[in-house]
Enzyme design. Structure first.
Site, PDB file in Angstrom:
ATOM      1  N   HIS A 156       0.824  -1.222   0.000  1.00 26.99           N
ATOM      2  CA  HIS A 156       0.000   0.000   0.000  1.00 26.99           C
ATOM      3  C   HIS A 156       0.855   1.267   0.000  1.00 26.99           C
ATOM      4  O   HIS A 156       0.385   2.337  -0.355  1.00 26.99           O
ATOM      5  CB  HIS A 156      -0.941  -0.006   1.208  1.00 26.99           C
ATOM      6  CG  HIS A 156      -2.008  -1.061   1.110  1.00 26.99           C
ATOM      7  ND1 HIS A 156      -3.296  -0.784   0.749  1.00 26.99           N
ATOM      8  CD2 HIS A 156      -1.958  -2.403   1.285  1.00 26.99           C
ATOM      9  CE1 HIS A 156      -4.005  -1.902   0.721  1.00 26.99           C
ATOM     10  NE2 HIS A 156      -3.209  -2.899   1.044  1.00 26.99           N
ATOM     11  N   ASP A 364       3.126   9.502  -0.846  1.00 27.40           N
ATOM     12  CA  ASP A 364       1.993   8.673  -0.475  1.00 27.40           C
ATOM     13  C   ASP A 364       1.882   7.543  -1.479  1.00 27.40           C
ATOM     14  O   ASP A 364       2.051   7.772  -2.678  1.00 27.40           O
ATOM     15  CB  ASP A 364       0.705   9.518  -0.517  1.00 27.40           C
ATOM     16  CG  ASP A 364      -0.222   9.213   0.646  1.00 27.40           C
ATOM     17  OD1 ASP A 364      -0.268   8.048   1.069  1.00 27.40           O
ATOM     18  OD2 ASP A 364      -0.889  10.150   1.115  1.00 27.40           O
TER      19      ASP A 364
HETATM   20  C1  GDG Z   1      -2.332   3.766   3.205  1.00 30.79           C
HETATM   21  C2  GDG Z   1      -1.276   4.430   2.291  1.00 30.79           C
HETATM   22  C3  GDG Z   1      -2.908   4.286   0.402  1.00 30.79           C
HETATM   23  C4  GDG Z   1      -9.135   9.849   7.542  1.00 30.79           C
HETATM   24  N1  GDG Z   1      -9.632  10.555   8.580  1.00 30.79           N
HETATM   25  C5  GDG Z   1     -10.780   9.954   8.928  1.00 30.79           C
HETATM   26  C6  GDG Z   1     -10.981   8.862   8.083  1.00 30.79           C
HETATM   27  N2  GDG Z   1      -9.970   8.834   7.237  1.00 30.79           N
HETATM   28  C7  GDG Z   1      -9.867   7.851   6.149  1.00 30.79           C
HETATM   29  C8  GDG Z   1      -9.958   8.517   4.798  1.00 30.79           C
HETATM   30  C9  GDG Z   1      -9.298   7.479   3.899  1.00 30.79           C
HETATM   31  C10 GDG Z   1      -8.326   6.804   4.838  1.00 30.79           C
HETATM   32  O1  GDG Z   1      -8.642   7.199   6.178  1.00 30.79           O
HETATM   33  C11 GDG Z   1      -6.892   7.271   4.596  1.00 30.79           C
HETATM   34  O2  GDG Z   1      -6.441   6.669   3.427  1.00 30.79           O
HETATM   35  P1  GDG Z   1      -5.214   7.270   2.633  1.00 30.79           P
HETATM   36  O3  GDG Z   1      -5.109   6.504   1.365  1.00 30.79           O
HETATM   37  O4  GDG Z   1      -5.453   8.713   2.383  1.00 30.79           O
HETATM   38  O5  GDG Z   1      -3.940   7.130   3.564  1.00 30.79           O
HETATM   39  P2  GDG Z   1      -3.286   6.011   4.577  1.00 30.79           P
HETATM   40  O6  GDG Z   1      -4.095   5.852   5.803  1.00 30.79           O
HETATM   41  O7  GDG Z   1      -1.896   6.461   4.814  1.00 30.79           O
HETATM   42  O8  GDG Z   1      -3.303   4.645   3.765  1.00 30.79           O
HETATM   43  C12 GDG Z   1      -1.979   5.217   1.192  1.00 30.79           C
HETATM   44  C13 GDG Z   1      -3.820   3.512   1.331  1.00 30.79           C
HETATM   45  O9  GDG Z   1      -3.069   2.846   2.372  1.00 30.79           O
HETATM   46  C14 GDG Z   1      -4.634   2.457   0.576  1.00 30.79           C
HETATM   47  O10 GDG Z   1      -3.817   1.612  -0.154  1.00 30.79           O
HETATM   48  O11 GDG Z   1      -3.692   5.068  -0.467  1.00 30.79           O
HETATM   49  O12 GDG Z   1      -1.019   5.779   0.310  1.00 30.79           O
HETATM   50  O13 GDG Z   1      -0.429   5.279   3.042  1.00 30.79           O
HETATM   51  O14 GDG Z   1     -10.215   6.530   3.455  1.00 30.79           O
HETATM   52  O15 GDG Z   1     -11.292   8.778   4.506  1.00 30.79           O
HETATM   53  N3  GDG Z   1     -12.036   8.044   8.152  1.00 30.79           N
HETATM   54  C15 GDG Z   1     -12.961   8.313   9.125  1.00 30.79           C
HETATM   55  N4  GDG Z   1     -12.811   9.358   9.992  1.00 30.79           N
HETATM   56  C16 GDG Z   1     -11.755  10.224   9.927  1.00 30.79           C
HETATM   57  O16 GDG Z   1     -11.667  11.180  10.706  1.00 30.79           O
HETATM   58  N5  GDG Z   1     -14.018   7.525   9.238  1.00 30.79           N
END
Ligand code: GDG
Length: 460
Positions: A156, A364
């Site tokens: 990821h 990212d």
């Molecule tokens: C890893 C990789 C890759 C955030 N704040 C809240 C909340 N979130 C959710 C978002 C989103 C998720 O968390 C974060 O996903 P990201 O992709 O932006 O980042 P990582 O957590 O670092 O994820 C990344 C991912 O894995 C998937 O392969 O894209 O690059 O680092 O869905 O919405 N969700 C809730 N409350 C919040 O306050 N419910």
């Protein structure tokens, strides 16, 4: 039909999932329901000792098998090698990477324990799908125990450039275990290229057509599977959210001002201090935006036991206080900085109100927030996405306003441009981004990966 075995560091148990499960958890569970199978991994609980056998629960055709981690294993494997060594290194933050032999041993030990407890649960034609950097050695450990099943891993995070990876003393062992899988999945072509570079120039392997790799006596495929979000789910949630109290309260509080929104786990890879400073620069350079825009940053606290995460939290508290003190007025707070976690249904409504979405990580793997922001927009009046060129998502969302997150000036200029963009241009850019979000959905990601894994030869 083959069963599916999903292995991830954390298992999203059905009882934890009510309404809060992330899209990835939902997608993996759907795949498990359609194949039938097991979801294996850490329960999320820390105990005196690591469990000596998994705890099982069943929901329909899915068996959940979870282990508690002992305090020492949790400290060395999770907080240590995974989150203080591999995470910073894979995100090109060599200066933040801590290497200790104990942490490395803890990381290997937990992977061995996972393999030993998973192996007896496996049948010959199972498909094993391992997730992320915590569990890279798992495949090699399973093979050592005689497992011949088709096995794949999906990373990821980014896969770093070879020269960065070489800073890890055990790089050979780590990449060696990556090559124990039959399918190695990356988020972007860039990540795969770094892997090929290592295979060719460090491991003396061979890279053929279609991602076929031969190295260290093994054959595997390395392919790109850009992860996405659930088709339609965010658009619907954002539309529904308009009727909620949270949506209306936020709307009323803006009092006609534009909203700039950022949402991420509080993590140094996400570029938050740089973003705050860029916003400050915007207010300095373009005083016409003062009192006309509010920047809301949602940043739920994560990995709080790791010192670097505590430090970034302090830095953001101090920066937001400073900027609000410098530019704020008795009836306007420039930055709303919230470390609370909000339900996804509420977030969707926040995204929809954002005239500008700011997603400016330093690095990212993909970044799902960028895609969620796009999907939540009103097609008649879409907002503008300001996106770091170092997010995996930048490869697909080419009509976002792409910025260099290391350059505050560049980000401030993009914020200014986004705030003033005409409707026609906003629509044009959004339609193209939405097309990509739809095309590379979470469902498409899962189907493509599982098709390749099913097609891999049995290693018997
Ligand atoms: C890893 C990789 C890759 C955030 N704040 C809240 C909340 N979130 C959710 C978002 C989103 C998720 O968390 C974060 O996903 P990201 O992709 O932006 O980042 P990582 O957590 O670092 O994820 C990344 C991912 O894995 C998937 O392969 O894209 O690059 O680092 O869905 O919405 N969700 C809730 N409350 C919040 O306050 N419910």
């Amino acid at each position: 039909m083959a069963r599916l075995i999903v292995v991830s560091n954390r298992v999203a148990l059905p009882e934890d999932q009510a309404g809060r499960a992330g899209g990835l958890a939902v997608a993996l569970r759907e795949a498990l329901v359609s194949f039938g199978g097991i979801w294996f991994g850490w329960s999320g609980k820390v105990a005196a000792q690591t469990s000596d056998q998994p705890r099982f629960s069943q929901e329909g055709p899915v068996t959940y098998a979870v282990l508690d981690l002992g305090r020492k294993d949790h400290a060395q494997y999770y907080n240590g090698f995974a989150n203080r060594t591999l995470w910073p290194l894979f995100h090109y933050r060599m200066g933040l990477a801590e290497f200790t032999r104990q942490d490395y041993e803890g990381y290997m030990r937990v992977n061995t324990v996972f393999a030993e407890q998973l192996q007896p649960l496996l049948s010959d034609d199972d498909l094993i799908w391992v997730h992320d950097y915590h569990l890279i050695p798992l495949g090699g450990e399973l093979r050592r125990l005689g497992a011949r099943q088709r096995m794949g891993i999906f990373l990821h995070t980014p896969f770093p450039a070879m020269e960065v990876l070489l800073a890890l003393t055990h790089h050979r062992r780590l990449v060696g275990s990556l090559c124990a899988y039959d399918v190695v999945g990356f988020q972007t072509e860039n990540d795969r290229r770094s892997f090929f570079d290592y295979v060719l120039h460090e491991a003396g392997g061979w890279v053929g057509e279609n991602g076929h790799v031969t190295v260290w006596g093994r054959s595997l495929v390395a392919r790109v599977y850009p992860i996405g979000i659930e088709k339609g789910a965010f658009a619907e949630a954002a539309q529904r959210a308009q009727r909620t109290v949270a949506y209306r309260r936020l709307h009323a509080s803006l009092n006609g001002r534009k909203l700039m929104i950022g949402v991420e786990r509080l993590d140094y890879s996400k570029g938050l201090p740089e973003r705050f400073e860029a916003f400050s620069r915007l207010l300095e350079k373009h005083p016409e935006h003062r009192a006309k825009v509010s920047f809301m940053q949602v940043a739920p606290i994560s990995r709080s036991e790791v010192p670097e995460y505590r430090r970034i939290r302090e830095e953001l508290e101090s920066l937001s206080g400073k900027i609000n003190g410098q530019f704020g007025d008795y009836d306007w707070v420039p930055i709303r900085y919230l470390t609370r976690n909000f339900p996804r249904s509420v977030l969707a409504g926040f995204y929809r109100q954002g005239a500008v979405g700011v997603v400016t990580p330093m690095r990212d793997g993909m970044n799902l927030v960028a895609k969620e922001y796009v999907a939540s927009q009103n097609p008649q009046d879409p907002g503008v996405l300001v996106l770091s060129r170092f997010a995996g998502a930048a490869r697909e969302l080419t009509t976002a306003l792409q910025v260099n997150p290391f350059d505050r000036e560049d980000m401030a200029d993009a914020m200014d441009r986004a705030l003033g963009m005409a409707l026609d241009e906003r629509k044009e850019r959004w339609v193209e981004m939405m097309r990509m979000v739809d095309e590379n959905s979470l469902e498409a990601w899962r189907e493509k990966y599982l098709a390749d894994l099913s097609a891999a030869p049995f290693n018997g």
